[in-house]
Write a protein that holds these residues in place. Structure first.
Motif, PDB file in Angstrom:
ATOM      1  N   LYS A 131      18.968  -3.891  33.597  1.00  0.00           N
ATOM      2  CA  LYS A 131      19.244  -4.526  32.299  1.00  0.00           C
ATOM      3  C   LYS A 131      20.687  -5.013  32.236  1.00  0.00           C
ATOM      4  CE  LYS A 131      15.926  -2.041  29.385  1.00  0.00           C
ATOM      5  NZ  LYS A 131      15.769  -1.035  28.329  1.00  0.00           N
ATOM      6  N   SER A 132      21.611  -4.165  32.671  1.00  0.00           N
ATOM      7  CA  SER A 132      23.038  -4.529  32.654  1.00  0.00           C
ATOM      8  C   SER A 132      23.297  -5.740  33.542  1.00  0.00           C
ATOM      9  CB  SER A 132      23.889  -3.351  33.122  1.00  0.00           C
ATOM     10  OG  SER A 132      23.757  -2.257  32.243  1.00  0.00           O
ATOM     11  N   ALA A 133      22.662  -5.760  34.717  1.00  0.00           N
ATOM     12  CA  ALA A 133      22.838  -6.890  35.635  1.00  0.00           C
ATOM     13  C   ALA A 133      22.275  -8.179  35.031  1.00  0.00           C
ATOM     14  CB  ALA A 133      22.155  -6.585  36.967  1.00  0.00           C
ATOM     15  N   ILE A 174      18.111   0.829  33.385  1.00  0.00           N
ATOM     16  CA  ILE A 174      19.315   0.442  32.652  1.00  0.00           C
ATOM     17  C   ILE A 174      20.265  -0.374  33.504  1.00  0.00           C
ATOM     18  CG2 ILE A 174      20.497   2.627  33.183  1.00  0.00           C
ATOM     19  CD1 ILE A 174      20.788   0.602  29.900  1.00  0.00           C
ATOM     20  N   GLU A 175      20.355  -0.049  34.813  1.00  0.00           N
ATOM     21  CA  GLU A 175      21.273  -0.797  35.676  1.00  0.00           C
ATOM     22  C   GLU A 175      20.789  -2.242  35.872  1.00  0.00           C
ATOM     23  OE1 GLU A 175      18.588   1.617  38.508  1.00  0.00           O
ATOM     24  OE2 GLU A 175      19.618   1.914  36.576  1.00  0.00           O
TER      25      GLU A 175
END
Length: 432
Positions: free
Chosen positions: A79-81, A76-77
């Motif tokens: 994806k956010s980046a 998820i981190e």
């Protein structure tokens, strides 16, 4: 790293040489692969995938199921980046949209341009020593903004026939239309000429090794456009006594870890900084996962001490680096004097990594001194400009005689006649 102090101007050319990339010696072998794929399509591609990428594929296409699976595997981190980077890249490139303006060059003569997207573009994403999902964003996002109708992506699979999940996720986020499991020369040939599976494109983008570079040059001779000449990646740090040696070293190493043929250069006016950077490079190198690659790269990297900032700037413009980091007290003033560079990073808090990933600028840049004549990839790279003109009777009456004189003096009678017939028609209509 080699240390060089106070070099004479006649030494500049030899000192600034890049690691040699002798792609000409590969041309015959690369051309043979291209010819085979051009003749035999998917059958040849699959055979070369087995030979070069050591994978037995049943199909070249990436399926919707594989893309869905990849999305579930990306943390998820990350994806956010990726979403953040995509937003910044989108914002920066959207601001580059061309605004057409009609210009009346003289009474009755109007000219203008229109930007038209290249309909079919091919993106090559290497998958060798690192999964370059950031390059997917750098190429696909501006292609989408430009309005390209078909965006095709090729990238090599691993030995299990899988593509790195982050590459597939970035491709989906950026709006890629078709993805294929093809690497190296065979990917360039497939996009240049098309096959049963892969559509033929009109322009190919993306970095690659010496074989990919050779393939791009060969197919561009007659059959398809390419983004730019490219070679191994490079960085120059231009620094004075105010620079932080740890930060300078980190910037040099961030480039060195790209590949064994990458090059990192420091040009500085401070001997104490040069010594401290040497120490910091050795210190930080030991902590890198890719230290073996960085170590090889550093063998042809250089630390250069010069007399003053004017010399440093002149040397920089002669080198024309792909990436230029300026860490000086008056970095804005220094930046104004830079005429040859792919992308420039200003001040102590602007690492090259920012441009590589998420600040918004494009990281597909000219290398090997081509920054003297080429720009990096931008929105313009995915468009072509068509000129239009409209001339009224009055306009041709004024402009026509000059055209006739010029055509006559170039001995091109048909050119002159195309104007004369129209002028005679205008005069005949007026006199009747």
């Amino acid at each position: 790293m080699e240390t060089i102090k106070y070099l004479a101007k006649e030494q500049w050319e030899s000192i600034l040489k890049r690691p040699s990339l002798q792609i000409e010696s590969l041309f015959d072998n690369v051309q043979a692969i291209i010819n085979k794929i051009r003749s035999n399509g998917d059958e040849a591609i699959l055979a070369y995938e087995s030979h070069f990428d050591k994978v037995k594929l049943k199909t070249l296409n990436v399926t919707k199921e594989e893309i869905k699976e990849a999305e579930s595997l990306v943390p998820i981190e990350l994806k956010s980046a990726i979403y953040l980077a995509k937003k910044n890249i989108e914002k920066f490139h959207a601001a580059q949209k061309f605004e057409s303006k009609k210009v009346e060059t003289m009474d009755g003569v109007t000219c203008w341009q229109k930007a038209v997207p290249i309909e079919k573009v091919g993106l090559y994403i290497p998958g060798g020593t690192a999964p370059l999902f950031s390059t997917v964003l750098m190429l696909a996002v501006p292609a989408k903004i430009a309005g390209c109708k078909e965006i095709v992506l090729c990238t090599p699979p691993n030995k299990e026939g899988k593509i790195h999940p982050a590459i597939l996720f970035a491709a989906q986020v950026a709006g890629v239309d078709k993805i294929f499991k093809i690497g190296g020369v065979q990917a360039i040939a497939a996009m240049a000429y098309g096959s049963e599976s892969v559509p033929k494109v009109y322009k190919i983008f993306g970095p690659g090794n010496q074989y990919v570079t050779a393939a791009k040059q060969l197919v561009s001779l007659r059959d398809v456009a390419i983004d730019m000449p490219a070679g191994p990646s490079e960085v120059e740090v231009l620094a004075d006594e105010t620079a932080d040696p740890a930060l300078v070293a980190s910037d040099l190493l961030s480039q060195a870890e790209h590949g064994i043929d990458s090059q990192a250069i420091l040009i500085t006016t401070s001997e104490s900084l040069l010594k401290e950077v040497t120490f910091e490079v050795e210190k930080q190198l030991g902590h890198l996962e890719r230290r073996d690659i960085a170590t090889q790269s550093l063998k042809h990297s250089k630390l250069i001490l010069v007399e003053n900032m004017d010399t440093a700037i002149s040397l920089t413009n002669e080198y024309a680096p792909e990436h230029l980091i300026i860490q000086t007290a008056n970095y804005q003033d220094v930046a104004e004097k830079i005429t040859n560079a792919g992308s420039v990073f200003l001040g102590p808090y602007t690492p090259e990594s920012a441009g590589d990933y998420a600040s918004g600028t494009n990281h597909t840049l000219p290398t090997n001194g081509y920054a003297k004549a080429y720009s990096g990839v931008s929105l313009d790279s995915f468009t072509k400009k068509i000129t239009f003109q409209e001339i009224t009777k009055e306009g041709l009456t004024t402009l026509g005689p000059a055209i006739e004189i010029m055509a006559t003096n170039e001995e091109l009678d048909a050119h002159k006649n195309a104007v004369t017939l129209r002028l005679n028609k205008i005069f005949k209509t007026r006199n009747s």
